[in-house]
Design a protein around this motif. Structure first.
Motif, PDB file in Angstrom:
ATOM      1  N   LEU A 154       9.301   2.883  12.055  1.00  0.00           N
ATOM      2  CA  LEU A 154       7.974   3.314  12.480  1.00  0.00           C
ATOM      3  C   LEU A 154       6.981   2.737  11.478  1.00  0.00           C
ATOM      4  N   ALA A 155       5.911   2.133  11.979  1.00  0.00           N
ATOM      5  CA  ALA A 155       4.868   1.575  11.121  1.00  0.00           C
ATOM      6  C   ALA A 155       3.552   2.245  11.471  1.00  0.00           C
ATOM      7  N   PHE A 156       2.824   2.677  10.433  1.00  0.00           N
ATOM      8  CA  PHE A 156       1.556   3.366  10.664  1.00  0.00           C
ATOM      9  C   PHE A 156       0.598   3.080   9.515  1.00  0.00           C
ATOM     10  N   ARG A 157      -0.686   3.240   9.784  1.00  0.00           N
ATOM     11  CA  ARG A 157      -1.719   2.949   8.791  1.00  0.00           C
ATOM     12  C   ARG A 157      -1.689   3.988   7.668  1.00  0.00           C
ATOM     13  N   ASP A 158      -1.832   3.500   6.442  1.00  0.00           N
ATOM     14  CA  ASP A 158      -1.884   4.381   5.282  1.00  0.00           C
ATOM     15  C   ASP A 158      -3.188   5.177   5.333  1.00  0.00           C
ATOM     16  N   ILE A 159      -3.132   6.466   5.045  1.00  0.00           N
ATOM     17  CA  ILE A 159      -4.350   7.286   5.109  1.00  0.00           C
ATOM     18  C   ILE A 159      -5.264   7.053   3.917  1.00  0.00           C
ATOM     19  N   ASN A 160      -4.760   6.377   2.877  1.00  0.00           N
ATOM     20  CA  ASN A 160      -5.569   6.047   1.706  1.00  0.00           C
ATOM     21  C   ASN A 160      -5.378   4.557   1.404  1.00  0.00           C
ATOM     22  N   PRO A 161      -5.924   3.690   2.273  1.00  0.00           N
ATOM     23  CA  PRO A 161      -5.630   2.254   2.141  1.00  0.00           C
ATOM     24  C   PRO A 161      -6.116   1.654   0.829  1.00  0.00           C
ATOM     25  N   GLN A 162      -5.275   0.792   0.277  1.00  0.00           N
ATOM     26  CA  GLN A 162      -5.570   0.094  -0.960  1.00  0.00           C
ATOM     27  C   GLN A 162      -5.954  -1.365  -0.718  1.00  0.00           C
ATOM     28  N   ALA A 163      -6.002  -1.769   0.553  1.00  0.00           N
ATOM     29  CA  ALA A 163      -6.389  -3.125   0.957  1.00  0.00           C
ATOM     30  C   ALA A 163      -6.873  -3.025   2.399  1.00  0.00           C
ATOM     31  N   PRO A 164      -7.613  -4.027   2.868  1.00  0.00           N
ATOM     32  CA  PRO A 164      -8.080  -3.983   4.261  1.00  0.00           C
ATOM     33  C   PRO A 164      -6.940  -3.796   5.276  1.00  0.00           C
ATOM     34  N   THR A 165      -5.800  -4.426   5.026  1.00  0.00           N
ATOM     35  CA  THR A 165      -4.597  -4.154   5.809  1.00  0.00           C
ATOM     36  C   THR A 165      -3.650  -3.393   4.896  1.00  0.00           C
ATOM     37  N   HIS A 166      -3.333  -2.158   5.276  1.00  0.00           N
ATOM     38  CA  HIS A 166      -2.387  -1.347   4.508  1.00  0.00           C
ATOM     39  C   HIS A 166      -1.615  -0.491   5.501  1.00  0.00           C
ATOM     40  N   VAL A 167      -0.421  -0.958   5.811  1.00  0.00           N
ATOM     41  CA  VAL A 167       0.441  -0.298   6.794  1.00  0.00           C
ATOM     42  C   VAL A 167       1.736   0.092   6.098  1.00  0.00           C
ATOM     43  N   LEU A 168       2.216   1.294   6.378  1.00  0.00           N
ATOM     44  CA  LEU A 168       3.506   1.748   5.871  1.00  0.00           C
ATOM     45  C   LEU A 168       4.557   1.508   6.939  1.00  0.00           C
ATOM     46  N   VAL A 169       5.692   0.994   6.527  1.00  0.00           N
ATOM     47  CA  VAL A 169       6.829   0.803   7.433  1.00  0.00           C
ATOM     48  C   VAL A 169       7.961   1.647   6.891  1.00  0.00           C
ATOM     49  N   ILE A 170       8.468   2.547   7.725  1.00  0.00           N
ATOM     50  CA  ILE A 170       9.528   3.453   7.282  1.00  0.00           C
ATOM     51  C   ILE A 170      10.732   3.349   8.210  1.00  0.00           C
TER      52      ILE A 170
END
Length: 117
Positions: free
Chosen positions: A31-47
């Motif tokens: 599952l990949a989803f946007r980080d709620i506290n992004p550290q870059a313009p694109t910041h997605v978590l993949v779990i």
């Protein structure tokens, strides 16, 4: 038990759709989803959908799931339209890990020179 959903795990709850997230991609095993506290313009978590506390335990306990996380990270970057990106796994609180469910950060869209900062 490693691999089994954990009742107190934020990411297990996101996988179970008990907690909302802005999902970017979902496969049978990731599952990949946007980080709620992004550290870059694109910041997605993949779990991985299976629970392991960190990347090392995931790789040791389910190497196929670890490979799927990396494959999904590349697909997410492609879907986001970025050619250059960083994949980061934090392991342990001292390294900045705050959710103890293995996850990869896909970061892009700003200078990502080494060392990070």
């Amino acid at each position: 038990m490693a691999g089994e959903p954990q009742a107190d795990c934020l990411f297990c709850k996101i996988v179970a759709k008990e907690i909302p997230a802005t999902i970017v991609q979902e496969t049978e095993s990731t599952l990949a989803f946007r980080d709620i506290n992004p550290q870059a313009p694109t910041h997605v978590l993949v779990i991985p959908k299976v629970h392991f506390p960190d990347a090392a335990s995931l790789a040791a306990g389910d190497p196929e799931a670890a490979a799927e996380v990396l494959r999904a990270a590349g697909e997410v970057a492609e879907g986001e339209g970025v050619e250059s990106y960083r994949i980061v796994f934090n392991t342990g609180a001292g390294a900045g890990q705050t959710v103890f469910h293995a996850h990869a950060h896909v970061l892009a869209g700003r200078g990502l020179e080494w060392p990070p900062g």
